[in-house]
Design a protein around this motif. Structure first.
Motif, PDB file in Angstrom:
ATOM      1  N   VAL A 195       1.076  -1.017   0.143  1.00 53.57           N
ATOM      2  CA  VAL A 195      -0.059   0.271  -0.120  1.00 53.57           C
ATOM      3  C   VAL A 195       1.196   1.338  -0.243  1.00 53.57           C
ATOM      4  CG1 VAL A 195      -1.938   1.342   1.035  1.00 53.57           C
ATOM      5  CG2 VAL A 195      -2.006  -1.281   1.337  1.00 53.57           C
ATOM      6  N   GLY A 196       0.885   2.389  -0.976  1.00 52.69           N
ATOM      7  CA  GLY A 196       1.139   3.425  -1.094  1.00 52.69           C
ATOM      8  C   GLY A 196       2.097   3.358  -1.641  1.00 52.69           C
ATOM      9  N   GLN A 197       3.040   1.869  -2.732  1.00 51.01           N
ATOM     10  CA  GLN A 197       3.618   2.184  -3.367  1.00 51.01           C
ATOM     11  C   GLN A 197       3.256   2.020  -4.404  1.00 51.01           C
ATOM     12  OE1 GLN A 197       7.031   1.417  -2.781  1.00 51.01           O
ATOM     13  NE2 GLN A 197       6.014   2.346  -0.517  1.00 51.01           N
ATOM     14  N   ASP A 198       3.994   2.517  -5.920  1.00 51.39           N
ATOM     15  CA  ASP A 198       3.900   2.893  -7.415  1.00 51.39           C
ATOM     16  C   ASP A 198       3.496   1.418  -7.788  1.00 51.39           C
ATOM     17  OD1 ASP A 198       4.469   2.536 -10.143  1.00 51.39           O
ATOM     18  OD2 ASP A 198       3.979   4.919 -10.403  1.00 51.39           O
ATOM     19  N   ALA A 199       2.360   0.578  -8.533  1.00 47.42           N
ATOM     20  CA  ALA A 199       2.462  -0.636  -8.421  1.00 47.42           C
ATOM     21  C   ALA A 199       2.899  -0.824  -9.295  1.00 47.42           C
ATOM     22  CB  ALA A 199       0.467  -1.258  -9.025  1.00 47.42           C
ATOM     23  N   HIS A 200       3.671  -0.086 -10.773  1.00 46.58           N
ATOM     24  CA  HIS A 200       3.745  -0.349 -12.286  1.00 46.58           C
ATOM     25  C   HIS A 200       5.803  -0.301 -11.541  1.00 46.58           C
ATOM     26  CE1 HIS A 200       5.970   0.035 -15.853  1.00 46.58           C
ATOM     27  NE2 HIS A 200       6.836   0.466 -15.444  1.00 46.58           N
ATOM     28  N   ASP A 201       6.674   0.196 -10.674  1.00 46.38           N
ATOM     29  CA  ASP A 201       7.440   0.309  -9.826  1.00 46.38           C
ATOM     30  C   ASP A 201       7.579  -0.982  -9.406  1.00 46.38           C
ATOM     31  OD1 ASP A 201       7.992   2.675 -11.646  1.00 46.38           O
ATOM     32  OD2 ASP A 201       7.644   3.992 -10.087  1.00 46.38           O
ATOM     33  N   MET A 202       7.067  -1.334  -8.208  1.00 47.33           N
ATOM     34  CA  MET A 202       7.211  -1.922  -7.517  1.00 47.33           C
ATOM     35  C   MET A 202       6.815  -3.980  -8.220  1.00 47.33           C
ATOM     36  SD  MET A 202       5.249  -3.373  -3.953  1.00 47.33           S
ATOM     37  CE  MET A 202       7.100  -2.519  -3.064  1.00 47.33           C
ATOM     38  N   LEU A 203       6.037  -3.594  -9.311  1.00 44.86           N
ATOM     39  CA  LEU A 203       5.686  -5.380  -9.641  1.00 44.86           C
ATOM     40  C   LEU A 203       5.852  -5.433 -10.941  1.00 44.86           C
ATOM     41  CD1 LEU A 203       2.523  -5.414  -8.384  1.00 44.86           C
ATOM     42  CD2 LEU A 203       4.545  -6.124  -7.163  1.00 44.86           C
ATOM     43  N   HIS A 204       5.553  -4.667 -12.223  1.00 41.76           N
ATOM     44  CA  HIS A 204       6.010  -4.980 -13.589  1.00 41.76           C
ATOM     45  C   HIS A 204       7.275  -5.243 -13.726  1.00 41.76           C
ATOM     46  CE1 HIS A 204       2.340  -2.376 -13.695  1.00 41.76           C
ATOM     47  NE2 HIS A 204       1.711  -4.135 -12.946  1.00 41.76           N
ATOM     48  N   ARG A 205       7.897  -6.373 -14.567  1.00 45.33           N
ATOM     49  CA  ARG A 205       8.481  -7.371 -14.991  1.00 45.33           C
ATOM     50  C   ARG A 205       8.259  -7.483 -16.574  1.00 45.33           C
ATOM     51  NH1 ARG A 205       9.692  -4.005 -11.774  1.00 45.33           N
ATOM     52  NH2 ARG A 205      10.432  -4.280  -9.748  1.00 45.33           N
ATOM     53  N   ASN A 206       9.242  -7.832 -16.774  1.00 43.72           N
ATOM     54  CA  ASN A 206       9.736  -9.172 -18.291  1.00 43.72           C
ATOM     55  C   ASN A 206       9.647 -10.347 -17.919  1.00 43.72           C
ATOM     56  OD1 ASN A 206      12.173  -9.132 -18.060  1.00 43.72           O
ATOM     57  ND2 ASN A 206      12.245  -7.637 -19.872  1.00 43.72           N
ATOM     58  N   GLN A 229       5.625   1.467 -22.562  1.00 44.77           N
ATOM     59  CA  GLN A 229       5.675   0.133 -22.745  1.00 44.77           C
ATOM     60  C   GLN A 229       4.762  -0.764 -22.122  1.00 44.77           C
ATOM     61  OE1 GLN A 229       9.665  -0.993 -23.808  1.00 44.77           O
ATOM     62  NE2 GLN A 229       9.630   0.190 -25.507  1.00 44.77           N
ATOM     63  N   CYS A 230       3.931  -0.422 -20.885  1.00 41.30           N
ATOM     64  CA  CYS A 230       3.976  -1.965 -19.791  1.00 41.30           C
ATOM     65  C   CYS A 230       2.645  -2.151 -19.950  1.00 41.30           C
ATOM     66  CB  CYS A 230       3.572  -1.338 -18.394  1.00 41.30           C
ATOM     67  SG  CYS A 230       3.426  -2.226 -17.466  1.00 41.30           S
ATOM     68  N   PRO A 231       1.302  -3.116 -20.755  1.00 39.88           N
ATOM     69  CA  PRO A 231       0.223  -3.237 -21.052  1.00 39.88           C
ATOM     70  C   PRO A 231      -0.594  -2.983 -19.625  1.00 39.88           C
ATOM     71  CG  PRO A 231       1.939  -4.940 -22.120  1.00 39.88           C
ATOM     72  CD  PRO A 231       2.447  -4.512 -20.992  1.00 39.88           C
ATOM     73  N   VAL A 232       0.265  -3.783 -18.999  1.00 39.59           N
ATOM     74  CA  VAL A 232      -0.966  -3.245 -18.007  1.00 39.59           C
ATOM     75  C   VAL A 232      -1.375  -1.302 -17.136  1.00 39.59           C
ATOM     76  CG1 VAL A 232      -1.196  -3.933 -14.921  1.00 39.59           C
ATOM     77  CG2 VAL A 232      -0.552  -5.321 -16.987  1.00 39.59           C
ATOM     78  N   ARG A 233       0.348  -1.020 -17.243  1.00 41.39           N
ATOM     79  CA  ARG A 233       0.327   0.689 -16.560  1.00 41.39           C
ATOM     80  C   ARG A 233      -0.774   1.467 -18.201  1.00 41.39           C
ATOM     81  NH1 ARG A 233       2.146   5.668 -17.473  1.00 41.39           N
ATOM     82  NH2 ARG A 233       2.657   6.542 -14.947  1.00 41.39           N
ATOM     83  N   GLN A 258      -7.998  -6.719 -21.104  1.00 36.25           N
ATOM     84  CA  GLN A 258      -7.560  -8.026 -19.832  1.00 36.25           C
ATOM     85  C   GLN A 258      -6.065  -8.802 -20.701  1.00 36.25           C
ATOM     86  OE1 GLN A 258     -10.527 -10.428 -20.094  1.00 36.25           O
ATOM     87  NE2 GLN A 258     -10.997 -10.661 -22.396  1.00 36.25           N
ATOM     88  N   GLY A 259      -5.009  -9.045 -20.696  1.00 34.97           N
ATOM     89  CA  GLY A 259      -4.127  -9.741 -21.407  1.00 34.97           C
ATOM     90  C   GLY A 259      -3.158 -11.065 -20.357  1.00 34.97           C
ATOM     91  N   ALA A 260      -2.656 -12.105 -20.905  1.00 36.89           N
ATOM     92  CA  ALA A 260      -2.271 -13.103 -20.252  1.00 36.89           C
ATOM     93  C   ALA A 260      -0.168 -13.920 -20.571  1.00 36.89           C
ATOM     94  CB  ALA A 260      -3.179 -14.017 -20.862  1.00 36.89           C
ATOM     95  N   ASN A 261       0.203 -12.090 -21.120  1.00 36.75           N
ATOM     96  CA  ASN A 261       1.885 -12.526 -20.963  1.00 36.75           C
ATOM     97  C   ASN A 261       2.633 -11.477 -20.329  1.00 36.75           C
ATOM     98  OD1 ASN A 261       1.710 -14.782 -23.074  1.00 36.75           O
ATOM     99  ND2 ASN A 261      -0.018 -13.444 -24.285  1.00 36.75           N
ATOM    100  N   GLU A 262       1.970 -11.369 -19.167  1.00 37.78           N
ATOM    101  CA  GLU A 262       3.010 -10.867 -18.530  1.00 37.78           C
ATOM    102  C   GLU A 262       2.820 -11.412 -16.973  1.00 37.78           C
ATOM    103  OE1 GLU A 262       3.106  -7.363 -19.295  1.00 37.78           O
ATOM    104  OE2 GLU A 262       2.064  -7.913 -20.876  1.00 37.78           O
ATOM    105  N   TRP A 263       4.273 -10.808 -16.565  1.00 31.65           N
ATOM    106  CA  TRP A 263       5.255 -10.927 -15.338  1.00 31.65           C
ATOM    107  C   TRP A 263       4.843  -9.586 -14.601  1.00 31.65           C
ATOM    108  CZ3 TRP A 263       7.636 -15.752 -15.373  1.00 31.65           C
ATOM    109  CH2 TRP A 263       7.514 -16.552 -17.066  1.00 31.65           C
ATOM    110  N   ILE A 264       5.123 -10.613 -12.579  1.00 36.32           N
ATOM    111  CA  ILE A 264       5.262  -9.993 -11.583  1.00 36.32           C
ATOM    112  C   ILE A 264       6.203 -11.050 -10.602  1.00 36.32           C
ATOM    113  CG2 ILE A 264       3.847  -9.298  -9.441  1.00 36.32           C
ATOM    114  CD1 ILE A 264       1.313  -9.067 -11.218  1.00 36.32           C
ATOM    115  N   GLU A 265       6.740  -9.286  -9.578  1.00 38.72           N
ATOM    116  CA  GLU A 265       8.060  -9.888  -9.760  1.00 38.72           C
ATOM    117  C   GLU A 265       7.615 -10.115  -7.832  1.00 38.72           C
ATOM    118  OE1 GLU A 265      12.132  -8.369  -7.722  1.00 38.72           O
ATOM    119  OE2 GLU A 265      11.213  -7.188  -9.435  1.00 38.72           O
ATOM    120  N   ARG A 266       7.633 -10.151  -7.107  1.00 35.07           N
ATOM    121  CA  ARG A 266       7.872 -10.993  -5.526  1.00 35.07           C
ATOM    122  C   ARG A 266       8.545 -10.946  -5.420  1.00 35.07           C
ATOM    123  NH1 ARG A 266       7.442 -16.249  -4.175  1.00 35.07           N
ATOM    124  NH2 ARG A 266       5.236 -15.661  -3.125  1.00 35.07           N
TER     125      ARG A 266
END
Length: 574
Positions: A61-72, A82-86, A96-104
């Motif tokens: 909570v409070g973090q930028d979702a793209h910076d924290m989670l979205h990766r190739n 270039q981030c489809p989710v963002r 919607q989409g089906a070919n993305e990656w999130i960093e744990r």
């Protein structure tokens, strides 16, 4: 509802309740979900998202979702452009989409399918819901079907449930919520939708019987209306659903035997007229009570409903129950508030030669009592007193303050034959010590008849919009004399004396006292509102008093108005 410890939110106080409702609803999703604000920062997250991401809610909570989670796929950061989710988040639509990656949290990559959809937290605040789960190895996007289908993929189910949550929780109108519910399930899941609602008097009302015909929702009005009472022991599917016992599958054969209740008779009639060969029925549960039941039916689609469809319908009904309970509570509070407000406002006196009328309109979206008020009464010396005012606030304190000021004004005006300015000075001083009104505006006037038979008005104005005088030939002007500061200021900030204004009221003229809700609108100046009021009042000068007041409210009240309005109009005899 999810455990509140697993959901953290940030935001201003005015949106907290709505945001809590949305984040609480996320707990019912069996997949990861989070909410972002208009800058892309996470404002709410459910427990399943914490598990999938390996991160605590407090860390997200409070973090930028793209910076924290979205990766190739190589765990490298993705450029924002270039981030489809963002891009979907900031596009403001559903995607919607089906070919993305999130960093744990441990640095590993999570392959996900995702859905993004906008939602309204309240009238002023929007958010974006992001739903994700482990990617289907086929990589196929989960599009919601346009026609009924016997089964949905997990992602299709999640997409429908997410849309249900955002669509239903963004309205506080019961009829609108039911209309949206029908549009959500038809024609995606069924050919027919039937909604039975239990009223606050424990009566059953069949609010909707709708058939999807080539994309058009057609109501079968002959099947809608009051229903027999819910039987206490009936084992039949709809009766059990309306008692909150269970959901069930049903067909025309279910009701072919001897009916055990009036509801069974109506159900047999429903199946016979609609031609449904299969139906799924689920209770609509509120927080503490059963609000009704929803029935989905198939007549054109050949495949019958299954137990899997029941599970989906229960999820939809659960969200519908939350939305309907909130809408019903809002409307109940609004009705109580309006009733209380009207009882606080007085009956107008009968004054020989004068026509007098008043109007009160509550705020369009308020469920609270307002502080706007008017009054008119005959004084001990035969003069007529007129008053209109506005206590700061829209709550019970404002209502209490309004009632106290009005009663104190009546007492002072009746007991003392003094100019209005003197009466209001006493009222102002007393309100600082014994009234619950923090600050208020007021116009107080005395109407008297001179030896020549003409009406004269003397008034004082404590920070209120000026009275408007409209002559019979359409000349309209604001009475700006006698203006002073509002009530409730500290004594050392207020002037030592208030002023009075005096005017002779021409025969056939109309005096209009009003509150600021008639002239104020966001993004517009007060002068614009005053001029709109003046021009419309002048154009209505020849109307009789009742239509004059109704049309003036309709024309002058700004469409963006968010405040209540009080109006007192007096017509001088010709």
């Amino acid at each position: 509802m999810t455990d509140p410890k697993t959901v953290e939110t940030v935001g201003d106080g005015s949106s907290d309740k709505a945001l809590d409702a949305l984040t609480g609803a996320l707990g019912a999703l069996h997949t990861g979900a989070y909410l972002t604000d208009d800058e892309g920062c996470i404002i709410g997250v459910n427990a399943r998202a914490e598990q999938l991401l390996g991160r605590a809610a407090a860390e997200l909570v409070g973090q930028d979702a793209h910076d924290m989670l979205h990766r190739n796929r190589h765990a490298e950061p993705i450029a924002r452009a270039q981030c489809p989710v963002r891009q979907a988040v900031f596009a403001g639509g559903t995607a919607q989409g089906a070919n993305e990656w999130i960093e744990r949290g441990d640095g590993s990559m999570l392959p996900v399918s995702w859905l993004v959809t906008p939602c309204d937290i309240d009238d002023r605040t929007t958010a974006t819901l992001v739903v994700f789960h482990l990617r289907d190895t086929s990589g196929a996007p989960a599009e919601l079907p346009d026609r009924p289908t016997a089964s949905l993929s997990e992602l299709q189910r999640l997409a429908l449930l997410a849309e249900t949550t955002t669509t239903l929780t963004s309205t506080l109108d019961v009829d609108e919520a039911l209309r949206r519910l029908v549009n959500l399930v038809l024609p995606r899941l069924a050919d027919w939708a039937v909604i039975d609602v239990i009223t606050e008097r424990d009566e059953v009302w069949r609010r909707a019987v709708v058939h999807a015909e080539d994309g058009v929702m057609v109501h079968m009005e002959e099947l809608e209306g009051p229903m027999p009472p819910v039987p206490e022991d009936s084992p039949m599917p709809l009766s059990r659903a309306l008692r909150g016992v269970s959901s069930a599958l049903a067909g025309p054969e279910t009701y072919q035997g001897p009916p055990d209740s009036g509801i069974a008779v109506e159900q047999r009639r429903l199946f016979g007229i609609t031609g449904m060969h299969s139906a799924a029925i689920a209770p609509i549960r509120g927080v503490q009570e059963i609000l009704g039941a929803i029935t989905l039916g198939r007549s054109e689609q050949p495949k019958p409903f299954t137990a899997a469809d029941i599970a989906l319908l229960e999820d939809i009904a659960r969200r519908a129950g939350l939305a309907l309970a909130n809408a019903r509570l809002y409307q109940r509070q609004r009705k109580v508030a309006e009733t209380m407000q009207r009882h606080l406002l007085p009956q107008l006196p009968s004054v020989p030669g004068l026509e007098m009328t008043a109007r009160y309109l509550p705020a369009p979206n308020a469920s609270q009592v307002g502080g706007d008020w008017y009054d008119a009464f005959t004084l001990s010396d035969g003069a007529t007193a007129l008053a209109i005012g506005d206590v700061v606030g829209h709550d019970l304190d404002a209502a209490a303050g309004m009632a106290q000021l009005r009663n104190m004004l009546r007492a002072y005006a009746w007991a003392h034959h003094e100019p209005p300015s003197k009466i209001v000075e006493w009222l102002d001083h007393a309100s600082l010590h014994i009234a619950e009104a923090s600050m208020a505006t007021l116009v107080y006037a005395r109407l008297t008849v001179g030896d020549d038979g003409r009406f004269q008005m003397t008034w004082t104005n404590a920070g209120h919009p000026p009275p408007l005088l409209v002559t019979h030939d359409g000349m309209a002007e604001f009475l700006t004399d006698g203006h002073g500061v509002l009530l409730g200021l500290e004594a050392h900030e207020a002037p030592k004396g208030r002023a009075d204004g005096t005017v002779t009221l021409p025969p056939g003229s109309t005096l209009v006292l009003y509150t600021d809700g008639l002239i104020e609108a966001p993004g517009h100046s007060l002068d614009e509102g005053l001029e709109r009021l003046r021009r419309n009042a002048a154009s209505l000068a020849h109307r009789t008093l009742e239509p004059f007041s109704d049309h003036l409210l309709e024309r002058a009240r700004p469409p963006q108005n968010e405040d209540d309005v009080a109006l007192l109009a007096v017509r001088i005899p010709v």
